[in-house]
Design an enzyme around this catalytic site. Structure first.
Site, mmCIF file in Angstrom:
data_model
loop_
_atom_site.group_PDB
_atom_site.id
_atom_site.type_symbol
_atom_site.label_atom_id
_atom_site.label_comp_id
_atom_site.label_asym_id
_atom_site.label_seq_id
_atom_site.Cartn_x
_atom_site.Cartn_y
_atom_site.Cartn_z
ATOM 1 N N ARG A 57 26.371 -22.525 57.341
ATOM 2 C CA ARG A 57 27.026 -22.964 58.586
ATOM 3 C C ARG A 57 28.167 -22.023 58.963
ATOM 4 O O ARG A 57 28.478 -21.826 60.141
ATOM 5 C CB ARG A 57 27.548 -24.410 58.447
ATOM 6 C CG ARG A 57 28.378 -24.861 59.642
ATOM 7 C CD ARG A 57 28.461 -26.368 59.792
ATOM 8 N NE ARG A 57 28.833 -27.066 58.582
ATOM 9 C CZ ARG A 57 30.066 -27.110 58.067
ATOM 10 N NH1 ARG A 57 31.049 -26.472 58.654
ATOM 11 N NH2 ARG A 57 30.308 -27.782 56.973
ATOM 12 N N TYR A 110 26.014 -22.247 86.233
ATOM 13 C CA TYR A 110 24.782 -22.911 85.807
ATOM 14 C C TYR A 110 25.053 -24.428 85.760
ATOM 15 O O TYR A 110 26.113 -24.850 85.277
ATOM 16 C CB TYR A 110 24.391 -22.365 84.430
ATOM 17 C CG TYR A 110 23.412 -23.214 83.682
ATOM 18 C CD1 TYR A 110 22.135 -23.446 84.190
ATOM 19 C CD2 TYR A 110 23.743 -23.788 82.455
ATOM 20 C CE1 TYR A 110 21.227 -24.242 83.495
ATOM 21 C CE2 TYR A 110 22.841 -24.570 81.755
ATOM 22 C CZ TYR A 110 21.588 -24.800 82.286
ATOM 23 O OH TYR A 110 20.708 -25.576 81.605
ATOM 24 N N ASP A 183 30.757 -15.782 81.099
ATOM 25 C CA ASP A 183 29.388 -16.022 80.630
ATOM 26 C C ASP A 183 28.537 -14.881 81.164
ATOM 27 O O ASP A 183 28.282 -14.777 82.364
ATOM 28 C CB ASP A 183 28.912 -17.385 81.155
ATOM 29 C CG ASP A 183 27.491 -17.724 80.705
ATOM 30 O OD1 ASP A 183 26.699 -16.791 80.474
ATOM 31 O OD2 ASP A 183 27.169 -18.922 80.631
ATOM 32 N N LYS A 208 17.910 -16.521 76.932
ATOM 33 C CA LYS A 208 17.314 -15.865 78.097
ATOM 34 C C LYS A 208 16.890 -14.444 77.752
ATOM 35 O O LYS A 208 15.991 -14.232 76.982
ATOM 36 C CB LYS A 208 18.310 -15.903 79.258
ATOM 37 C CG LYS A 208 18.891 -17.276 79.522
ATOM 38 C CD LYS A 208 17.923 -18.176 80.249
ATOM 39 C CE LYS A 208 18.163 -19.656 80.055
ATOM 40 N NZ LYS A 208 19.485 -20.166 79.865
HETATM 41 C C1 LIG Z 1 24.357 -18.698 82.680
HETATM 42 C C2 LIG Z 1 23.948 -19.707 81.666
HETATM 43 N N1 LIG Z 1 24.837 -20.097 80.747
HETATM 44 C C3 LIG Z 1 24.523 -21.031 79.794
HETATM 45 C C4 LIG Z 1 23.285 -21.622 79.787
HETATM 46 C C5 LIG Z 1 22.997 -22.645 78.725
HETATM 47 O O1 LIG Z 1 22.274 -22.020 77.705
HETATM 48 P P1 LIG Z 1 21.215 -22.777 76.754
HETATM 49 O O2 LIG Z 1 20.109 -23.265 77.631
HETATM 50 O O3 LIG Z 1 20.804 -21.700 75.782
HETATM 51 O O4 LIG Z 1 21.961 -23.892 76.090
HETATM 52 C C6 LIG Z 1 22.317 -21.220 80.703
HETATM 53 C C7 LIG Z 1 20.974 -21.828 80.673
HETATM 54 O O5 LIG Z 1 20.195 -21.740 81.614
HETATM 55 C C8 LIG Z 1 22.653 -20.242 81.677
HETATM 56 O O6 LIG Z 1 21.783 -19.833 82.607
#
Ligand SMILES: Cc1ncc(COP(=O)(O)O)c(C=O)c1O
Length: 259
Positions: A57, A110, A183, A208
């Site tokens: 972990r 998102y 992000d 992604k």
């Molecule tokens: C820009 C962005 N940040 C965070 C996330 C969340 O990621 P996860 O689906 O791996 O939890 C996504 C998911 O689509 C995303 O597009």
């Protein structure tokens, strides 16, 4: 020897150096724990006297390789991998904010991140103000409060594809002693490295493009290094808690609130 690797080489080579006769490809180390010959070695790991693996972990050789690779691709000092992008953004916030704190986020986000910030974080007592990407500097700065702990935005917003002016938000954040968290899921470090424009923390949903094969959910938080965490706004990161040295057993009156 100083490495002068290009991005493509870092993507392939960084984070794992095979030993003579060792596996050429990073092995998947599927073990919860790691064995040492004596208790002192484990005690030294617990005391942070030396680096090493003892519990998955906390750190695991396979994950460690991934963390080093992404940190190098982004140009940061270190990274922590998580089980999803959602948890990467949650950890990035929870590491620096707690109940009673406030974050300013650019509103083009998102949907899952928006819901987590607006609803789940609110339940934990962390309040978010969402500012339009169209807002002027003055409008944005008006939303910064004494208890604000960070500014957050997505490099390329999902799904609106609005481009974050990283340098502009980094300048505003730094003017107020705050880190800018970006992000960077959509561009990946191949197309944009937010640290080069002043961001302090980068997160990814590696689910992604970093995965690329659509097989594995994951996330990561990367720190650039060099942010002045000792500027008075983040005592929990730089000062021992009052309970740290056993004072919780000794004190006769409640400690002063940390903040
Ligand atoms: C820009 C962005 N940040 C965070 C996330 C969340 O990621 P996860 O689906 O791996 O939890 C996504 C998911 O689509 C995303 O597009």
């Amino acid at each position: 020897m100083e490495k002068n690797w290009k991005l493509e080489t870092i993507a392939v080579q960084e984070g794992y150096t095979p030993e003579n006769g060792g596996p050429r490809v990073v092995p998947i180390t599927q073990s919860t724990t790691f064995k040492y010959d004596d208790a002192q070695s484990v005690a030294d790991l617990f005391d942070l006297k030396r680096a090493g693996f003892f519990y998955t972990r906390l750190a695991n050789p396979t994950v460690d390789c991934f963390e080093k690779k992404i940190a190098a691709l982004e140009g940061g000092v270190a990274a922590v991998a998580t089980t999803s992008g959602q948890s990467a953004n949650a950890l990035a916030i929870l590491n620096i904010a707690r109940a009673g704190d406030h974050i300013v986020s650019i509103s083009s986000l998102y949907g899952g991140t928006f819901t987590m910030f607006a609803s789940s974080m609110k339940k934990l007592g962390i309040e978010f103000t969402f500012v339009s990407p169209e807002a002027t500097d003055e409008e944005l700065e008006k939303e910064i409060r004494p208890n604000t702990k960070a500014i957050f935005g997505e490099t390329l917003a999902n799904p609106a594809l609005i481009v974050l002016d990283i340098q502009r938000y980094a300048d505003i954040a730094h003017k107020h002693g705050l880190p800018l968290i970006v992000d960077n899921t959509f561009p990946t470090p191949v197309l944009c490295r937010p640290f080069e424009f002043g961001a302090d923390i980068v997160t990814h949903s590696t689910t992604k493009y970093i995965d690329g094969h659509a097989t594995s959910i994951g996330g990561i938080v990367v720190e650039k290094g060099g942010f002045p965490w000792d500027n008075g706004k983040f005592p929990e990161l730089v000062e021992p808690d009052v309970t740290y040295h056993g004072t919780s057993y000794l004190r006769t009156s409640p400690p002063a609130p940390i903040r």
